[in-house]
Scaffold this active site. Structure first.
Site, PDB file in Angstrom:
ATOM      1  N   GLU A   9      -4.370  -7.594   5.141  1.00  8.74           N
ATOM      2  CA  GLU A   9      -5.123  -6.570   5.387  1.00  8.74           C
ATOM      3  C   GLU A   9      -6.683  -6.769   5.018  1.00  8.74           C
ATOM      4  OE1 GLU A   9      -4.458  -3.118   2.638  1.00  8.74           O
ATOM      5  OE2 GLU A   9      -6.194  -1.939   3.044  1.00  8.74           O
ATOM      6  N   ASP A  33       3.565  -1.248  -9.130  1.00  8.83           N
ATOM      7  CA  ASP A  33       3.757   0.450  -8.870  1.00  8.83           C
ATOM      8  C   ASP A  33       5.260   0.583  -8.871  1.00  8.83           C
ATOM      9  OD1 ASP A  33       1.099   1.284  -8.372  1.00  8.83           O
ATOM     10  OD2 ASP A  33       1.415   0.713  -6.353  1.00  8.83           O
ATOM     11  N   HIS A  56       2.402  -1.223  -4.758  1.00  6.30           N
ATOM     12  CA  HIS A  56       2.019  -2.537  -5.325  1.00  6.30           C
ATOM     13  C   HIS A  56       3.158  -3.017  -6.352  1.00  6.30           C
ATOM     14  CE1 HIS A  56      -2.094  -0.758  -4.975  1.00  6.30           C
ATOM     15  NE2 HIS A  56      -2.268  -1.819  -4.178  1.00  6.30           N
ATOM     16  N   ASP A  66      -4.060   5.342   3.641  1.00  4.92           N
ATOM     17  CA  ASP A  66      -4.667   4.931   2.473  1.00  4.92           C
ATOM     18  C   ASP A  66      -6.073   5.903   2.127  1.00  4.92           C
ATOM     19  OD1 ASP A  66      -5.448   3.531   0.060  1.00  4.92           O
ATOM     20  OD2 ASP A  66      -5.462   1.649   0.943  1.00  4.92           O
ATOM     21  N   HIS A 119     -11.977  -0.015   6.616  1.00  4.13           N
ATOM     22  CA  HIS A 119     -12.491  -1.549   6.259  1.00  4.13           C
ATOM     23  C   HIS A 119     -13.352  -2.059   7.536  1.00  4.13           C
ATOM     24  CE1 HIS A 119      -8.965  -2.437   3.147  1.00  4.13           C
ATOM     25  NE2 HIS A 119      -9.987  -1.274   2.508  1.00  4.13           N
TER      26      HIS A 119
HETATM   27  C1  GLO Z   1      -8.693  -1.369  -0.925  1.00  2.58           C
HETATM   28  C2  GLO Z   1      -7.334  -1.539  -0.225  1.00  2.58           C
HETATM   29  C3  GLO Z   1      -6.208  -1.183  -0.944  1.00  2.58           C
HETATM   30  C4  GLO Z   1      -5.031  -1.760  -0.504  1.00  2.58           C
HETATM   31  C5  GLO Z   1      -3.775  -1.646  -1.355  1.00  2.58           C
HETATM   32  C6  GLO Z   1      -2.512  -2.364  -0.701  1.00  2.58           C
HETATM   33  O1  GLO Z   1      -9.834  -1.383  -0.450  1.00  2.58           O
HETATM   34  O2  GLO Z   1      -7.484  -0.744   0.788  1.00  2.58           O
HETATM   35  O3  GLO Z   1      -6.025   0.352  -1.216  1.00  2.58           O
HETATM   36  O4  GLO Z   1      -4.583  -1.018   0.926  1.00  2.58           O
HETATM   37  O5  GLO Z   1      -3.942  -2.494  -2.509  1.00  2.58           O
HETATM   38  O6  GLO Z   1      -2.681  -3.713  -0.720  1.00  2.58           O
HETATM   39 MG    MG Z   2      -5.818  -0.275   2.235  1.00  2.00          MG
END
Ligand code: GLO
Ligand code: MG
Length: 344
Positions: A175, A53, A50, A283, A214
């Site tokens: 994403e 980060d 991020h 992740d 997701h």
């Molecule tokens: C949350 C997401 C989050 C993203 C991260 C990178 O559900 O998966 O972890 O992947 O913030 O943008």
């Molecule tokens: Mg993610």
């Protein structure tokens, strides 16, 4: 890189204290430097960032200070043999973005989001990384009538246009996620994410990051979501993990819930030579019950499960598989896959 040709990444947030909405942290926090040391130890090549980060408290810094801090970090990464895979603007924690960032009804929030995204791009640039990830956390509603959902899509494309114009080298991977933290998100699936890219001024610089959990939350098959991105040449990153049904976002270790589903993801990635296109991002979160000294196993396990599955994919008897497909004997194909996964 390992003998199978894959590179792996995770984000510093994947080593965490175990807090959930109902309870406080259960493990002491690790400093960013300590987390960086874990990458090599666990066999990873790249870091997902991020923006904050990489440069903490960036809202209190000038653009010059931000770039300076990012350059210092780049040196540290170089010395550890690491690269930045992605940088993502964290747009969901600021008081201004309570009701969304790029799609907020409040012009001040939208301006903040666009300004912050420029800083994210500056950071990526200083880190030698050109892939910006947009996880559109609060771009949705709790209440359908509260925002104009069609206008929201325009606003997302406008924000992306702004980023694409600001730096001609960057690429953006969206994403998608169907819910959480919002009830209903505007960009819930791979199809939405790819289509959004085509609404911008530079579709060739807009792509997709698919996260397994997701896709499951959207009631879709993660392997097919990835395949859709591959078919459009848009699958620029993945967040592999696992998810036990339609619940909160679990970020379980890859393959730990549904091995067959994980195998299918590796099958589509490996058959389409994803290792030549991108990094395998994880992740994943350690279970809250995990003690501090063993709170990195979810990362090491996910990487190992992925490589075991690559081995299973590459040793599949493709001839036998093809015969089943030609005979349309999918019961036999089912048997073949399960037997192979079970080592029979
Ligand atoms: C949350 C997401 C989050 C993203 C991260 C990178 O559900 O998966 O972890 O992947 O913030 O943008
Ligand atoms: Mg993610």
């Amino acid at each position: 890189m390992n003998k199978y040709g894959y590179r792996f990444s995770f984000g510093p947030w994947n080593i965490h204290e175990g807090a959930d909405p109902f309870g406080p942290p259960v493990r002491p926090g690790l400093s960013f430097d300590k987390k960086l040391e874990a990458y090599q130890r666990l066999g990873f090549d790249a870091v997902q960032f991020h923006d904050d980060d990489a440069v903490p408290n960036l809202d209190d810094k000038t653009p010059e200070q931000i770039v300076q801090a990012a350059r210092a970090l780049k040196q540290r990464l170089d010395s550890l043999g690491l690269v930045a895979e992605i940088v993502a603007p964290r747009l969901w924690e600021h008081p201004l973005t309570v009701d969304g960032a790029y799609t907020s009804n409040d012009p001040k929030a939208r301006a903040y989001a666009r300004e912050r995204s420029r800083r994210t791009i500056d950071i990526a640039d200083a880190l030698g990384c050109n892939l910006i990830v947009l996880w559109l956390a609060r771009e949705g509603t709790y209440l359908r009538e509260a925002k104009d959902a069609a206008r929201a899509v325009d606003r997302l494309a406008e924000a992306m246009d702004d980023m694409l114009a600001y730096n001609p080298n960057i690429r953006i991977a969206v994403e998608p996620k169907p819910n959480e933290p919002m009830d209903i998100a505007y960009i819930p699936t791979a199809g939405h994410a790819v289509a959004l890219g085509y609404k911008t001024r530079a579709p060739e610089r807009c792509g997709l990051l698919v996260e397994s959990a997701h896709a499951v939350l959207a009631g879709l098959d993660p392997a097919d979501e990835m395949a859709f991105g591959l078919a459009y040449n848009k699958l620029w990153s993945v967040h592999l993990n696992d998810q036990n049904g339609l619940k909160y976002d679990q970020d379980r270790a890859f393959g730990a819930v549904n091995l067959r589903r994980a195998f299918d993801q590796v099958l589509v990635l490996d058959d389409h030579r994803y290792y030549e296109r991108g990094v395998v991002g994880l992740d994943v979160k350690a279970m809250r019950t995990q003690q501090a000294d063993v709170a990195e196993k979810h990362l090491a396990n996910s990487l190992q499960f992925f490589l075991w599955l690559v081995e299973r994919v590459r040793s599949l008897d493709r001839g036998a598989m093809q015969q089943c497909i030609e005979a349309r004997d999918y019961e036999e194909l089912d048997h073949l896959i399960i037997a192979h996964l079970m080592g029979k």
